[in-house]
Design an enzyme around this catalytic site. Structure first.
Site, PDB file in Angstrom:
ATOM      1  N   CYS A 196       0.801  -1.227   0.000  1.00 42.61           N
ATOM      2  CA  CYS A 196       0.000   0.000   0.000  1.00 42.61           C
ATOM      3  C   CYS A 196       0.837   1.282   0.000  1.00 42.61           C
ATOM      4  O   CYS A 196       1.877   1.354   0.637  1.00 42.61           O
ATOM      5  CB  CYS A 196      -0.886   0.062   1.232  1.00 42.61           C
TER       6      CYS A 196
ATOM      7  N   ARG B 146       5.330  -0.277  -5.738  1.00 43.17           N
ATOM      8  CA  ARG B 146       5.264  -0.995  -4.469  1.00 43.17           C
ATOM      9  C   ARG B 146       4.302  -2.181  -4.528  1.00 43.17           C
ATOM     10  O   ARG B 146       4.344  -3.060  -3.676  1.00 43.17           O
ATOM     11  CB  ARG B 146       4.803  -0.047  -3.356  1.00 43.17           C
TER      12      ARG B 146
ATOM     13  N   TRP C  22      -3.045  -2.717  -1.395  1.00 42.96           N
ATOM     14  CA  TRP C  22      -2.653  -4.102  -1.650  1.00 42.96           C
ATOM     15  C   TRP C  22      -3.488  -4.919  -0.680  1.00 42.96           C
ATOM     16  O   TRP C  22      -3.268  -4.859   0.528  1.00 42.96           O
ATOM     17  CB  TRP C  22      -1.157  -4.255  -1.390  1.00 42.96           C
TER      18      TRP C  22
ATOM     19  N   ASN D 193      -2.188   2.222   5.728  1.00 41.23           N
ATOM     20  CA  ASN D 193      -1.273   1.130   5.380  1.00 41.23           C
ATOM     21  C   ASN D 193      -1.093   0.287   6.630  1.00 41.23           C
ATOM     22  O   ASN D 193      -0.976   0.846   7.723  1.00 41.23           O
ATOM     23  CB  ASN D 193       0.120   1.654   5.011  1.00 41.23           C
ATOM     24  N   GLY D 194      -0.975  -1.020   6.456  1.00 41.33           N
ATOM     25  CA  GLY D 194      -0.715  -1.876   7.613  1.00 41.33           C
ATOM     26  C   GLY D 194      -1.937  -2.694   7.984  1.00 41.33           C
ATOM     27  O   GLY D 194      -2.862  -2.860   7.182  1.00 41.33           O
TER      28      GLY D 194
ATOM     29  N   LYS E 216      14.608 -15.256  -8.910  1.00 36.52           N
ATOM     30  CA  LYS E 216      14.381 -14.268  -9.971  1.00 36.52           C
ATOM     31  C   LYS E 216      13.470 -14.864 -11.034  1.00 36.52           C
ATOM     32  O   LYS E 216      12.530 -14.233 -11.486  1.00 36.52           O
ATOM     33  CB  LYS E 216      15.696 -13.840 -10.646  1.00 36.52           C
TER      34      LYS E 216
ATOM     35  N   GLU F 295       9.714 -15.562  -9.694  1.00 41.36           N
ATOM     36  CA  GLU F 295       8.864 -14.435  -9.309  1.00 41.36           C
ATOM     37  C   GLU F 295       8.420 -13.594 -10.504  1.00 41.36           C
ATOM     38  O   GLU F 295       7.348 -13.013 -10.471  1.00 41.36           O
ATOM     39  CB  GLU F 295       9.515 -13.566  -8.233  1.00 41.36           C
TER      40      GLU F 295
ATOM     41  N   HIS G 298      19.428 -37.054  -2.792  1.00 40.05           N
ATOM     42  CA  HIS G 298      18.693 -37.385  -1.562  1.00 40.05           C
ATOM     43  C   HIS G 298      17.196 -37.140  -1.721  1.00 40.05           C
ATOM     44  O   HIS G 298      16.492 -36.954  -0.735  1.00 40.05           O
ATOM     45  CB  HIS G 298      19.270 -36.596  -0.387  1.00 40.05           C
TER      46      HIS G 298
ATOM     47  N   LYS H  51       6.569  -4.513  -3.554  1.00 39.79           N
ATOM     48  CA  LYS H  51       7.990  -4.180  -3.464  1.00 39.79           C
ATOM     49  C   LYS H  51       8.462  -4.130  -2.028  1.00 39.79           C
ATOM     50  O   LYS H  51       9.514  -4.629  -1.682  1.00 39.79           O
ATOM     51  CB  LYS H  51       8.231  -2.827  -4.153  1.00 39.79           C
TER      52      LYS H  51
HETATM   53  C1  F6R Z   1      12.846 -10.498  -4.605  1.00 39.45           C
HETATM   54  C2  F6R Z   1      12.736  -9.406  -3.656  1.00 39.45           C
HETATM   55  C3  F6R Z   1      12.318  -9.733  -2.267  1.00 39.45           C
HETATM   56  C4  F6R Z   1      13.037  -8.828  -1.254  1.00 39.45           C
HETATM   57  C5  F6R Z   1      12.481  -9.067   0.157  1.00 39.45           C
HETATM   58  C6  F6R Z   1      13.193  -8.225   1.180  1.00 39.45           C
HETATM   59  O1  F6R Z   1      13.270 -10.044  -5.854  1.00 39.45           O
HETATM   60  O2  F6R Z   1      12.942  -8.260  -3.986  1.00 39.45           O
HETATM   61  O3  F6R Z   1      12.519 -11.073  -1.962  1.00 39.45           O
HETATM   62  O4  F6R Z   1      14.410  -9.101  -1.305  1.00 39.45           O
HETATM   63  O5  F6R Z   1      11.111  -8.754   0.175  1.00 39.45           O
HETATM   64  O6  F6R Z   1      13.057  -6.872   0.913  1.00 39.45           O
HETATM   65  P1  F6R Z   1      14.021  -5.805   1.549  1.00 39.45           P
HETATM   66  O7  F6R Z   1      15.397  -6.043   1.015  1.00 39.45           O
HETATM   67  O8  F6R Z   1      13.469  -4.485   1.124  1.00 39.45           O
HETATM   68  O9  F6R Z   1      13.968  -6.017   3.035  1.00 39.45           O
END
Ligand code: F6R
Length: 608
Positions: free
Chosen positions: A2, A27, A75, A101-102, A485, A488, A504, A603
Site C-alpha cells: 500500500c 510498491r 494491496w 497502510n498496515g 528471480k 517471481e 537425496h 515491493k
Molecule cells: C525479490 C525481492 C524480495 C526482497 C524481500 C526483502 O526479488 O525483492 O525477496 O528481497 O522482500 O526486501 P528488503 O530487502 O526491502 O527487506
C-alpha cells in the site's frame, strides 16, 4: 505494498496526488483512490484496478476540485480488491476520509463495538473502523480526535486523515510502516515513500513510530503519542526524479540490471581510501569485535540470499561462526542471541516488517546491530546501532537486482574489513582482496557484456514448466537467488538445490528435457559439479552451464553455456547472478509477463 500520499496547498490537490500514486505504483497494489476537500465536503473517487484507471475516471484529477486531499494504492489484506474495499474510507456522516497502510489487529472487536452503537460498515476492511472512530471522537478538535482514535488501535498502521470541516488541514499518524513528510513553499505533503515526493520537494522529515503530524499549507507540526509537540530535523533527499524513471528502457528491471556496475561502484568506491577499507560509522575496535562469539545475519527473500553468500565469505575470511536466518523465523523462535552477538540485518527498503521485528527482538536481547540497507532514513537504518548504506539509488522493479548485488558488495566490504581487524588475513591477502573489491564494478559490467545471447537462450527455454538451479557453496547461495528471480517474474516453477543434495530426493523430479541450470563458478568444486551434471543428464535433463569466462571444460558438459568473468571466487556471486537475472528477465518477456509488477507481489513488504 500500500502507498499513501497527502497534499495541502494552493494548487489543485488531485493531479498532484495522482502523480504521487504513479510514483508509488512499483510498491504493488490492486486498487486506488483519492479524496479531496471541496466547499465543506469530501469528494472521493476510488476503484479496483490501476492508477491510470483512476486518472481516467477523474480526468487526471481535474474532476476533483480542492487543494487538500489524500490518496492511496491498496494491496488487499482484509477483503478482496473491490471498488468498495479500496481506500479512502469515509465515516458514516461523510465528514472524515481515511487512508491506511498496515493491519489493525483489533479491528474485529472495534467493529463489533461500533456496530453495537449503530454505525454501519460499507466495506470488509480493517480500515473503516478508523473513519467511524474519528466521527465518534470528533468534538471540534481534530488533533484530539486523531489521538483518541490512534490510542484505540492495535497493530501496525500508518494513517492519513482528512476532515471536511477543517479546511486545508491534514493529519497523518505512524505506528510501524514508513511515513515521510515533504516540505514545500506554501504547500506540504506526506507519503509512504520519498519517490512520491522528489518531484516536488527534496526537504523531508522522517517520522518515528508513535508520532503524528499536522499539516497545513504554511506549517508542519509533529506530536508524540501524548500530544506534546516535538522538534524534528529536516533531511535533504539526494535522489532526483530521473533516478526513479525508466530512462529509455522497456522495464525498470532491465534499467536496474544495467545500472549494477555503477551502483556497486557507489557501494564500494567511497569505502576504499588509500588501499584500505574504511567503514564510516562502524567504529568497532578489534577488542569490541573479539566480544562477538557469533554473527547472525537476518533478512527476507533476496536479501536473505545475499546473507547466505555473506555467511560463506565472512566465515571463510574471518573464521567466526555465522548463522543466517529468515527474519520471519528468527522473530518467533526465541533465538539464542545476546551481547556476544553481532546481528547483521540486510534490507533494500529498510521497511520489511519481519526484518524490523527480528531486529527489535535481537536488539532487546543485547545484540549489536549492523544494518546493510539502501534507503537512507528507513526504519531499519534508524533502529540499528550502525548502518552501512548500499547507495544503490531507488529500486523500482519489484524483483530486486541492483539491491541484491549492492548488498553483496557491502557484505564483502564488511568481511574484508573484519578479517583485517581480527588479524585473520595477512597484508598480502588483504591487498589482493581490496584490489578485487575495486575491480568488482568492472567484473559486473563484463558479465553484462558477455551474455548478449541470453535473449536467444531464453527463446529456447521459456516454455519449460519447471526448472532447477544447482550449485555448491557460494554457487548454491547464488542458485537460490537465480531461481527466485526466474519464478517471481516468469511464474515458471523453479527450485534451487545444493548440488550434492540432489540424490537425496530431488533427482526424482528430473525428467526428459527438464532444464537444469548448473552454476560452476567455484572452480575448486568444478569436478564435483561435473559429477552432478552427469547425474541429471543421465536422467534426461538438459543443462545450462554457468562457468567462469574462458573455462572451456563446461562445453563438454552442458547443452548451453553462460559465462561470468573470473576473479576472486569468494566474490563470484555478484558477477554470476547477472546472466541469471538477464535469463529470468528475457524468459518472462518471452512469456508476456508483467516484469516490473509481477502478480501477487509487493515491493516493500510492510506487513507480516
Ligand atoms: C525479490 C525481492 C524480495 C526482497 C524481500 C526483502 O526479488 O525483492 O525477496 O528481497 O522482500 O526486501 P528488503 O530487502 O526491502 O527487506
Amino acid at each position: 505494498m500500500c502507498g499513501i500520499v497527502g497534499f495541502t496547498g494552493a494548487a489543485p490537490a488531485a493531479p498532484i496526488l495522482l502523480e504521487g500514486l504513479r510514483r508509488l505504483e512499483y510498491r504493488g497494489y490492486d486498487s486506488a483512490g483519492v479524496a479531496v476537500q471541496h466547499e465543506g465536503a469530501i469528494e472521493m473517487v476510488k476503484a479496483s484496478g490501476t492508477v491510470e484507471h483512476l486518472a481516467e475516471m477523474t480526468s487526471n484529477g481535474a474532476a476533483l476540485e480542492g487543494g487538500c486531499g489524500i490518496a492511496h494504492t491498496r494491496w488487499a489484506t482484509h477483503g478482496a480488491p473491490t471498488d468498495t474495499n479500496a481506500h479512502p474510507h469515509l465515516s458514516e456522516d461523510g465528514r472524515f476520509a481515511v487512508v491506511h497502510n498496515g493491519i489493525i489487529e483489533n479491528y474485529a472487536a472495534l467493529r463489533r463495538e461500533l456496530e453495537g452503537e449503530g454505525y454501519s460498515f460499507a466495506s470488509e476492511t480493517d480500515t473503516e473502523v478508523v473513519a467511524h472512530l474519528l466521527e465518534r471522537y470528533y468534538d471540534g478538535d481534530l488533533r484530539r480526535a486523531v489521538m483518541r482514535t490512534a490510542s484505540r488501535l492495535e497493530g501496525s498502521y500508518v494513517l492519513g486523515v482528512l476532515c471536511a470541516c477543517e479546511p486545508g488541514r491534514l493529519f497523518c499518524v505512524k505506528e510501524a510502516g514508513p511515513l515521510i513528510l515533504g516540505l514545500g513553499v506554501d504547500e506540504n505533503y506526506f507519503a509512504s515513500d520519498v519517490t512520491a515526493l522528489v518531484g516536488y520537494t527534496r526537504n523531508v522529515i522522517y517520522l518515528e513510530d508513535g508520532e503524528m503530524a499536522e499539516l497545513t499549507p504554511e506549517s508542519v507540526t509533529v506530536y508524540d503519542r501524548t500530544g506534546r509537540e516535538i522538534p524534528k530535523s529536516v533531511s535533504h533527499v539526494v535522489w532526483d526524479i530521473e533516478a526513479a524513471e525508466k530512462g529509455g528502457y522497456e522495464h525498470f528491471m532491465m534499467k536496474e540490471i544495467m545500472e549494477q556496475p555503477r551502483a556497486v561502484k557507489s557501494t564500494i568506491e567511497p569505502r576504499i581510501r588509500s588501499g584500505r577499507v574504511e567503514l564510516e560509522g562502524l567504529d568497532l575496535t578489534a577488542e569490541d569485535f573479539a566480544r562477538f562469539r557469533r554473527i547472525v545475519i537476518t533478512a527476507c527473500g533476496s536479501a536473505y540470499h545475499a546473507g547466505m553468500v555473506g555467511k560463506y565469505v565472512i566465515e571463510s575470511l574471518c573464521r567466526v561462526p555465522v548463522e543466517v536466518d529468515l527474519a520471519s523465523e528468527l522473530r518467533y523462535r526465541d533465538p539464542i542471541v545476546g551481547e556476544d552477538t553481532l546481528l547483521i540485518v540486510v534490507s533494500q527498503s529498510g521497511e520489511t516488517a519481519d526484518t524490523i521485528a527480528a531486529l527489535r527482538e535481537c536488539k532487546a536481547r543485547g545484540a549489536y546491530v549492523l544494518a546493510i540497507v539502501n534507503v537512507v532514513g528507513s526504519t531499519i537504518a534508524r533502529l540499528a546501532d550502525c548502518a552501512l548504506y548500499t547507495h544503490a539509488g531507488p529500486e523500482i522493479a519489484v524483483a530486486t537486482t541492483k539491491g541484491y548485488t549492492t548488498q553483496l558488495s557491502a557484505l564483502y566490504l564488511f568481511a574484508v574489513w573484519a578479517a583485517e581487524k581480527l588479524g585473520r588475513i595477512d597484508e598480502m591477502r588483504y591487498n589482493e582482496l581490496v584490489a578485487e573489491l575495486s575491480a568488482l564494478p568492472a567484473r559486473i559490467q563484463r558479465a553484462i557484456d558477455l551474455n548478449l545471447h541470453v535473449k536467444y537462450l531464453a527463446g529456447r527455454w521459456h516454455a519449460q514448466r519447471a526448472m532447477f538451479f544447482i550449485g555448491r557453496n557460494i554457487d548454491y547461495a547464488a542458485a537460490l537467488e537465480g531461481s527466485l528471480k526466474l519464478k517471481e517474474i516468469s511464474y515458471i516453477h523453479s527450485e534451487a538445490y545444493a548440488a550434492g543434495e540432489l540424490k537425496h530426493g530431488t533427482i526424482a523430479l528430473i525428467d526428459e528435457g527438464r532444464l537444469v541450470v548448473a552454476l560452476c563458478c567455484q572452480t575448486a568444486l568444478f569436478e564435483k559439479m561435473v559429477g552432478n551434471i552427469q547425474e541429471v543428464k543421465a536422467r534426461g535433463a538438459k543443462v545450462l552451464g554457468l562457468a567462469p569466462e574462458g573455462d572451456r571444460r563446461i562445453f563438454a558438459e552442458a547443452d548451453d553455456v553462460l559465462f561470468a568473468p573470473g576473479g576472486e571466487p569468494l566474490f563470484a556471486a555478484a558477477p554470476e547472478i547477472v546472466p541469471l537475472q538477464l535469463f529470468a528477465y528475457y524468459v518472462a518477456r518471452e512469456n508476456g509477463c508483467d516484469i516490473d509488477k509481477p502478480r501477487n507481489l509487493a515491493k516493500s513488504v510492510t506487513v507480516e
